[in-house]
Design an enzyme around this catalytic site. Structure first.
Site, PDB file in Angstrom:
ATOM      1  N   LYS A 157      38.090 -34.879  47.600  1.00  0.00           N
ATOM      2  CA  LYS A 157      39.548 -34.398  47.403  1.00  0.00           C
ATOM      3  C   LYS A 157      39.191 -32.348  47.461  1.00  0.00           C
ATOM      4  CE  LYS A 157      41.436 -34.382  43.222  1.00  0.00           C
ATOM      5  NZ  LYS A 157      41.860 -34.578  41.742  1.00  0.00           N
ATOM      6  N   LYS A 172      31.727 -34.658  38.317  1.00  0.00           N
ATOM      7  CA  LYS A 172      33.357 -34.982  36.639  1.00  0.00           C
ATOM      8  C   LYS A 172      32.362 -35.096  35.614  1.00  0.00           C
ATOM      9  CE  LYS A 172      37.588 -35.295  36.649  1.00  0.00           C
ATOM     10  NZ  LYS A 172      38.990 -33.329  37.213  1.00  0.00           N
ATOM     11  N   ASP A 195      40.377 -30.699  32.425  1.00  0.00           N
ATOM     12  CA  ASP A 195      40.930 -31.961  32.996  1.00  0.00           C
ATOM     13  C   ASP A 195      41.184 -32.197  31.521  1.00  0.00           C
ATOM     14  OD1 ASP A 195      41.087 -33.522  35.440  1.00  0.00           O
ATOM     15  OD2 ASP A 195      40.614 -34.743  33.545  1.00  0.00           O
ATOM     16  N   THR A 238      47.220 -25.947  40.243  1.00  0.00           N
ATOM     17  CA  THR A 238      47.435 -28.318  40.140  1.00  0.00           C
ATOM     18  C   THR A 238      49.509 -27.989  40.295  1.00  0.00           C
ATOM     19  OG1 THR A 238      45.068 -28.536  39.372  1.00  0.00           O
ATOM     20  CG2 THR A 238      46.746 -30.511  39.510  1.00  0.00           C
ATOM     21  N   ASN A 263      49.350 -29.338  31.246  1.00  0.00           N
ATOM     22  CA  ASN A 263      48.650 -28.216  32.194  1.00  0.00           C
ATOM     23  C   ASN A 263      49.985 -28.352  33.559  1.00  0.00           C
ATOM     24  OD1 ASN A 263      46.556 -27.658  34.962  1.00  0.00           O
ATOM     25  ND2 ASN A 263      47.841 -25.422  33.088  1.00  0.00           N
ATOM     26  N   SER A 313      39.703 -23.598  41.867  1.00  0.00           N
ATOM     27  CA  SER A 313      38.722 -22.974  41.027  1.00  0.00           C
ATOM     28  C   SER A 313      37.745 -22.811  41.971  1.00  0.00           C
ATOM     29  CB  SER A 313      37.926 -23.973  40.296  1.00  0.00           C
ATOM     30  OG  SER A 313      38.599 -24.736  39.413  1.00  0.00           O
TER      31      SER A 313
HETATM   32  P1  NDP Z   1      46.822 -32.014  29.712  1.00  0.00           P
HETATM   33  O1  NDP Z   1      45.711 -32.024  28.859  1.00  0.00           O
HETATM   34  O2  NDP Z   1      46.754 -31.028  29.774  1.00  0.00           O
HETATM   35  O3  NDP Z   1      47.761 -32.883  29.852  1.00  0.00           O
HETATM   36  C1  NDP Z   1      47.636 -34.565  30.254  1.00  0.00           C
HETATM   37  C2  NDP Z   1      49.824 -34.804  30.180  1.00  0.00           C
HETATM   38  O4  NDP Z   1      49.305 -36.050  30.149  1.00  0.00           O
HETATM   39  C3  NDP Z   1      49.635 -34.956  28.693  1.00  0.00           C
HETATM   40  O5  NDP Z   1      50.944 -34.914  27.854  1.00  0.00           O
HETATM   41  C4  NDP Z   1      49.234 -36.685  28.347  1.00  0.00           C
HETATM   42  O6  NDP Z   1      49.759 -37.004  26.937  1.00  0.00           O
HETATM   43  C5  NDP Z   1      49.577 -37.415  29.296  1.00  0.00           C
HETATM   44  N1  NDP Z   1      48.537 -38.635  29.426  1.00  0.00           N
HETATM   45  C6  NDP Z   1      47.159 -38.272  29.393  1.00  0.00           C
HETATM   46  N2  NDP Z   1      46.949 -39.913  28.772  1.00  0.00           N
HETATM   47  C7  NDP Z   1      48.078 -40.414  28.823  1.00  0.00           C
HETATM   48  C8  NDP Z   1      47.762 -42.092  28.956  1.00  0.00           C
HETATM   49  N3  NDP Z   1      47.267 -43.358  28.880  1.00  0.00           N
HETATM   50  N4  NDP Z   1      48.693 -42.380  29.089  1.00  0.00           N
HETATM   51  C9  NDP Z   1      50.365 -41.018  29.433  1.00  0.00           C
HETATM   52  N5  NDP Z   1      50.679 -39.802  28.972  1.00  0.00           N
HETATM   53  C10 NDP Z   1      49.268 -39.832  28.809  1.00  0.00           C
HETATM   54  O7  NDP Z   1      45.836 -32.774  30.922  1.00  0.00           O
HETATM   55  P2  NDP Z   1      46.090 -31.524  33.140  1.00  0.00           P
HETATM   56  O8  NDP Z   1      47.972 -31.666  32.886  1.00  0.00           O
HETATM   57  O9  NDP Z   1      45.273 -30.819  33.446  1.00  0.00           O
HETATM   58  O10 NDP Z   1      45.905 -33.081  33.326  1.00  0.00           O
HETATM   59  C11 NDP Z   1      46.784 -34.582  33.975  1.00  0.00           C
HETATM   60  C12 NDP Z   1      46.181 -34.783  35.331  1.00  0.00           C
HETATM   61  O11 NDP Z   1      46.173 -34.929  35.996  1.00  0.00           O
HETATM   62  C13 NDP Z   1      45.346 -35.895  35.076  1.00  0.00           C
HETATM   63  O12 NDP Z   1      45.613 -36.979  35.976  1.00  0.00           O
HETATM   64  C14 NDP Z   1      44.309 -35.091  35.842  1.00  0.00           C
HETATM   65  O13 NDP Z   1      43.298 -35.596  36.211  1.00  0.00           O
HETATM   66  C15 NDP Z   1      44.554 -35.116  37.217  1.00  0.00           C
HETATM   67  N6  NDP Z   1      44.247 -33.208  37.707  1.00  0.00           N
HETATM   68  C16 NDP Z   1      44.274 -31.989  36.686  1.00  0.00           C
HETATM   69  C17 NDP Z   1      44.341 -30.868  37.034  1.00  0.00           C
HETATM   70  C18 NDP Z   1      43.543 -29.664  36.116  1.00  0.00           C
HETATM   71  O14 NDP Z   1      44.098 -28.420  36.761  1.00  0.00           O
HETATM   72  N7  NDP Z   1      44.220 -29.045  34.905  1.00  0.00           N
HETATM   73  C19 NDP Z   1      43.505 -30.031  38.668  1.00  0.00           C
HETATM   74  C20 NDP Z   1      43.994 -32.141  39.716  1.00  0.00           C
HETATM   75  C21 NDP Z   1      44.003 -32.721  38.601  1.00  0.00           C
HETATM   76  P3  NDP Z   1      49.611 -36.908  25.560  1.00  0.00           P
HETATM   77  O15 NDP Z   1      49.322 -35.639  25.500  1.00  0.00           O
HETATM   78  O16 NDP Z   1      50.282 -38.078  24.969  1.00  0.00           O
HETATM   79  O17 NDP Z   1      47.987 -37.485  25.819  1.00  0.00           O
END
Ligand code: NDP
Length: 445
Positions: free
Chosen positions: A114, A126, A166, A209, A240, A377
């Site tokens: 990536k 990571k 993350d 993102t 996020n 970033s």
């Molecule tokens: P957040 O913690 O802000 O949000 C995560 C979201 O996903 C929440 O709504 C959470 O729900 C849900 N979630 C987490 N685990 C599960 C699960 N096992 N089953 C269903 N829903 C789930 O994280 P981000 O938005 O930052 O990250 C989301 C994804 O994006 C991840 O895969 C991350 O690796 C990827 N990502 C993030 C980046 C970033 O800049 N933040 C960059 C690139 C990729 P709940 O509150 O119930 O846990």
């Protein structure tokens, strides 16, 4: 499969037999890059594959902390410094009870390719912990973050390894960790990204993102001579990435009708009220089910997986790994979904990816379509090095251009290596070639 690749894969399976997520990620990349490895025998001669699947360094440490009642807890902290061929290790920290070394290794491995795709000088890494910030007070989160950084600070630096957020790590956690790093090392530099705007953060990093996924998807739509205008979109997650994907898709004229968390999903036929979601999630840290209490046009259903039964033109999985399986993929396709762009890392299972590819819908793998976060970033690191801050538009324009470039690189590589339209192969090939070429130049290290 080519015999060299198959031997490397067997060895990874022998060494990491319990690491199912890591093996899933490795298998996908190795399969995709077969034509490159066949064309460039020098990669095999220099054992590039054997080296690229083995982290340069893995750090595992104890994180002791005390809760508000004075009870002591111990969590496990980790940082996998996977590959530094293209620059300092770069990749987020995940705080979630499900985190294992396997989780961090799969995310770190994906991050190598990536980061390469962004065109910026960043290696792959990571980290994280099995700590659960949910339900903890600010003071508890602060004590945990300080303890985590007390060990991690020995292994990172602005030119060595630059973590970010993350799942479970947002502005609050980055702030506490930055404060502790500064205190222990007595240096103020860009050792973390995703920082607050008052102490070195970049405008548009919070949005990056989610916006980036939509910018990438916009290119996929342009290829089919269409746009977001008037399309119905389903987005999983409500963190996020999901929130800012809703924002950008809505700005571009789409109607986003669903969001989820790990407990269930909401469906709002009138389109998601983003201000309400931001207040519930970013300010009040509540569950997504609370949305329906304030919005009469919406319904809530328990069980997050059924979000994929909602009819849509575009699906953006933005929650977590393997959240979209083969059956969900078949349902999406049957219901007319034509575009899937991943905001999360590896949200589609291999079976789901096979469904998307065979049904010839446009499908973007996370390592390409969610690269906008790490790209921004990288832009935050540039600003920190210059001691300058760019405007929101400046950063957003650069992000947009980077996403267009990533789309084009993946598309062109897919065509060059005989699988036109297959962005999985294209992203893996384009990302891999640059890292492999740099590793070759560096000699056997
Ligand atoms: P957040 O913690 O802000 O949000 C995560 C979201 O996903 C929440 O709504 C959470 O729900 C849900 N979630 C987490 N685990 C599960 C699960 N096992 N089953 C269903 N829903 C789930 O994280 P981000 O938005 O930052 O990250 C989301 C994804 O994006 C991840 O895969 C991350 O690796 C990827 N990502 C993030 C980046 C970033 O800049 N933040 C960059 C690139 C990729 P709940 O509150 O119930 O846990």
């Amino acid at each position: 499969m080519n015999s060299y690749i198959s031997t490397v894969l067997q060895e990874v399976k022998r060494r990491s037999q319990d690491e199912t997520l890591f093996l899933q990620a490795v298998e996908e990349v190795l399969e995709s890059i077969t034509p490159v490895v066949e064309k460039h025998k020098e990669f095999q001669d220099a054992a590039i594959l054997e080296r690229i699947v083995e982290p340069e360094r893995q750090i595992i440490f104890r994180v002791p902390w005390q809760d508000d009642k004075g009870i002591m807890h111990v969590n496990r902290g980790m940082r996998v410094q996977f590959n530094s061929a293209l620059g300092p290790y770069k990749g987020g920290l995940r705080f979630h009870p499900s985190v294992r070394l396997d989780t961090i290794k799969f995310l770190g491995f994906e991050q190598i390719f990536k980061n390469s795709l962004t065109g910026l000088m960043m290696g792959g890494g990571k980290g994280g912990s099995d700590f659960d910030p949910k339900g903890k007070s600010d003071a508890e989160v602060m004590r945990f973050c300080q303890s985590f950084m007390t060990e991690l600070c020995k292994h990172i630096d602005a030119d060595t390894d630059v973590p970010a957020g993350d799942i479970g790590v947002g502005g609050r956690e980055i702030g506490y960790m930055f404060g502790q790093y500064k205190r222990l090392r007595n240096t103020f530099h860009g050792v973390l990204t995703g920082k607050g705007l008052t102490y070195g953060g970049s405008l548009a990093r919070t949005e990056a993102t989610g916006y980036g996924v939509v910018y990438f998807c916009q290119e996929m739509l342009k290829d089919k001579k269409t746009s977001f205008e008037g399309k119905t979109v389903v987005i999983s997650g409500s963190g996020n990435v999901a929130i800012y994907a809703v924002e950008k898709a809505t700005q571009l004229g789409a109607k986003v009708v669903a969001l989820s968390d790990s407990s269930g999903y909401i469906y709002d036929k009138d389109g998601i009220d983003l201000d309400l979601v931001k207040r519930l999630k970013e300010v009040e840290r509540k569950r997504i089910s609370e949305y329906v209490k304030e919005r009469k046009s919406a319904i809530y259903k328990e069980g997050c997986k059924d979000i994929w039964t909602i009819k849509c033109d575009i699906a953006l999985p933005c929650a977590t790994q393997n959240e979209l399986d083969g059956d969900a993929a078949k349902t999406l396709v049957k219901n007319g979904c034509m575009y899937v762009a991943e905001g999360a890392n590896m949200p589609s299972t291999p079976e789901a990816i096979a469904v998307f590819i065979s049904s010839k819908i446009s499908y973007a793998p996370g390592k390409a379509s969610n690269a906008g976060g790490v790209a921004t970033s990288g832009l935050e690191m540039s600003q920190n090095s210059q001691r300058l801050s760019w405007t929101f538009d400046e950063v957003d324009n650069k992000l947009h251009q980077i996403m267009i470039n990533i789309h084009n690189s993946a598309k062109n590589a897919a065509e060059e290596y005989g699988t036109p339209g297959n962005l999985v192969n294209g992203a893996n090939i384009a990302g891999f070639k640059k890292v492999a070429t740099a590793m070759l130049a560096h000699g056997l290290i």
